[in-house]
Scaffold this motif. Structure first.
Motif, PDB file in Angstrom:
ATOM      1  N   PRO A  55       0.828  -1.212   0.000  1.00 27.73           N
ATOM      2  CA  PRO A  55       0.000   0.000   0.000  1.00 27.73           C
ATOM      3  C   PRO A  55       0.861   1.260   0.000  1.00 27.73           C
ATOM      4  N   GLY A  56       0.380   2.281  -0.655  1.00 24.08           N
ATOM      5  CA  GLY A  56       1.069   3.561  -0.672  1.00 24.08           C
ATOM      6  C   GLY A  56       0.405   4.553   0.263  1.00 24.08           C
ATOM      7  N   PRO A  57       0.867   5.784   0.262  1.00 23.16           N
ATOM      8  CA  PRO A  57       0.278   6.812   1.128  1.00 23.16           C
ATOM      9  C   PRO A  57      -1.176   7.082   0.775  1.00 23.16           C
ATOM     10  N   ARG A  58      -1.940   7.480   1.772  1.00 21.86           N
ATOM     11  CA  ARG A  58      -3.340   7.860   1.583  1.00 21.86           C
ATOM     12  C   ARG A  58      -3.574   9.248   2.139  1.00 21.86           C
ATOM     13  N   ARG A  59      -4.505   9.946   1.527  1.00 21.14           N
ATOM     14  CA  ARG A  59      -4.936  11.223   2.087  1.00 21.14           C
ATOM     15  C   ARG A  59      -6.148  10.969   2.974  1.00 21.14           C
ATOM     16  N   PHE A  60      -6.108  11.503   4.185  1.00 22.89           N
ATOM     17  CA  PHE A  60      -7.204  11.344   5.132  1.00 22.89           C
ATOM     18  C   PHE A  60      -7.922  12.682   5.274  1.00 22.89           C
ATOM     19  N   PRO A  61      -9.073  12.840   4.609  1.00 20.28           N
ATOM     20  CA  PRO A  61      -9.802  14.109   4.673  1.00 20.28           C
ATOM     21  C   PRO A  61     -10.099  14.511   6.117  1.00 20.28           C
ATOM     22  N   GLY A  62      -9.918  15.768   6.389  1.00 16.90           N
ATOM     23  CA  GLY A  62     -10.163  16.275   7.731  1.00 16.90           C
ATOM     24  C   GLY A  62      -8.957  16.227   8.642  1.00 16.90           C
ATOM     25  N   GLN A  63      -7.912  15.508   8.223  1.00 23.80           N
ATOM     26  CA  GLN A  63      -6.691  15.432   9.021  1.00 23.80           C
ATOM     27  C   GLN A  63      -5.704  16.502   8.561  1.00 23.80           C
ATOM     28  N   PRO A  64      -4.922  17.063   9.481  1.00 19.85           N
ATOM     29  CA  PRO A  64      -3.953  18.093   9.102  1.00 19.85           C
ATOM     30  C   PRO A  64      -2.791  17.501   8.315  1.00 19.85           C
ATOM     31  N   ALA A  65      -1.983  18.369   7.742  1.00 20.17           N
ATOM     32  CA  ALA A  65      -0.813  17.907   6.995  1.00 20.17           C
ATOM     33  C   ALA A  65       0.158  17.174   7.910  1.00 20.17           C
ATOM     34  N   GLN A  66       0.204  17.570   9.174  1.00 17.01           N
ATOM     35  CA  GLN A  66       1.078  16.932  10.149  1.00 17.01           C
ATOM     36  C   GLN A  66       0.198  16.311  11.246  1.00 17.01           C
ATOM     37  N   ILE A  67       0.183  14.999  11.294  1.00 17.89           N
ATOM     38  CA  ILE A  67      -0.737  14.281  12.175  1.00 17.89           C
ATOM     39  C   ILE A  67      -0.034  13.878  13.473  1.00 17.89           C
ATOM     40  N   GLU A  68      -0.636  14.250  14.603  1.00 15.24           N
ATOM     41  CA  GLU A  68      -0.094  13.894  15.909  1.00 15.24           C
ATOM     42  C   GLU A  68      -0.862  12.762  16.571  1.00 15.24           C
ATOM     43  N   HIS A  69      -2.143  12.630  16.272  1.00 17.98           N
ATOM     44  CA  HIS A  69      -2.951  11.587  16.891  1.00 17.98           C
ATOM     45  C   HIS A  69      -4.168  11.314  16.027  1.00 17.98           C
TER      46      HIS A  69
END
Length: 261
Positions: A55-69
């Motif tokens: 699997p490659g990277p996915r975009r998660f709508p609603g999540q910031p560019a830098q994810i902490e949690h």
């Protein structure tokens, strides 16, 4: 929710004690103490076999560019490991997690994959996430744009060569938070999000297994992303107790992709 049997717990404790003296890696802090002395390298005799693209990277709508949690309303957490050091220790940690039906996220250093190419497929075959932790594991936030780009794309190229994709995540090296420049370079390389964390185990400071467990369990909660490292003796010894505590609290250890899905 997975359960750990009494037999599994005893085996896990024996596992932690047996590996304590053998660990090795490099932490993600410029102030980290030296890791445990190197043991023998135990790369499998055969190179990584051909397999379908990972699997490659996915975009998660609603999540910031830098994810902490991840979401705070579901009983899931992500244990993330900075991948470097003796692969024998990495394999043992993965096996221990799998024994407890836990899945983790491994952010691999590119030069580590050069030395031990079979480890990439081993991570994926266990159902874990594999991501990019730069090529040489240096302080990426202080680099020029050209050097930082080379660190990201160099590791991405190695993961692609071994697995057919650039991995699911990018985490900057030797820092918890990437600069805006590094975030933009990661996006240009194909990573919509940079993976940070909200719980730092500080295992690279070698505080003792009990302190690693205490630090994580006192701060972890629904949605947490925990920073850990392959190879440090305290991490090896702390893992069984940490997994047992998560089980007792009803928190499932899942990949970061699962955490956000």
């Amino acid at each position: 929710m997975w359960r750990v049997t009494t037999t599994d717990r005893r085996a896990a404790l024996r596992f932690g004690a047996g590996l304590t003296a053998a660990a090795l890696t490099t932490g993600c802090s410029t102030t980290a103490r030296a890791p445990v002395a190197a043991g023998h390298s135990a790369s499998p005799a055969h190179p990584a076999r051909a397999a379908p693209a990972a699997p490659g990277p996915r975009r998660f709508p609603g999540q910031p560019a830098q994810i902490e949690h991840g979401p705070r309303d579901r009983p899931r957490v992500a244990l993330t490991f900075h991948g470097q050091g003796d692969p024998a220790i990495a394999y043992a940690l993965l096996k221990e997690a799998e024994r407890a039906h836990a899945r983790v996220t491994v952010l691999a250093v590119g030069t580590w994959l050069d030395e031990h190419p079979a480890v990439a497929r081993r991570i994926l075959d266990g159902g874990h996430d594999l991501g990019n932790h730069t090529l040489n594991h240096r302080d990426i936030n202080t680099m020029s744009e050209a050097r930082a780009r080379a660190e990201i794309t160099g590791c991405a190229d190695r993961i692609r060569r071994l697995t057919g994709s650039i991995g699911t995540w990018f985490r900057p090296s030797r820092t918890q938070q990437a600069t805006p420049l590094v975030v933009s370079l990661a996006a240009a390389a194909g990573y919509p999000h940079v993976l940070s964390y909200d719980v730092d185990s500080l295992d690279f400071t070698s505080p003792g297994a009990a302190e690693v467990t205490r630090k994580v369990t006192s701060e972890i909660r629904e949605g947490s992303v925990v920073s850990l490292h392959f190879g440090y003796a305290d991490t090896v010894a702390a893992l069984p107790a940490l997994l047992e505590d998560l089980d007792r609290r009803g928190l499932a250890a899942v990949t970061t992709t699962e955490l956000l899905t």
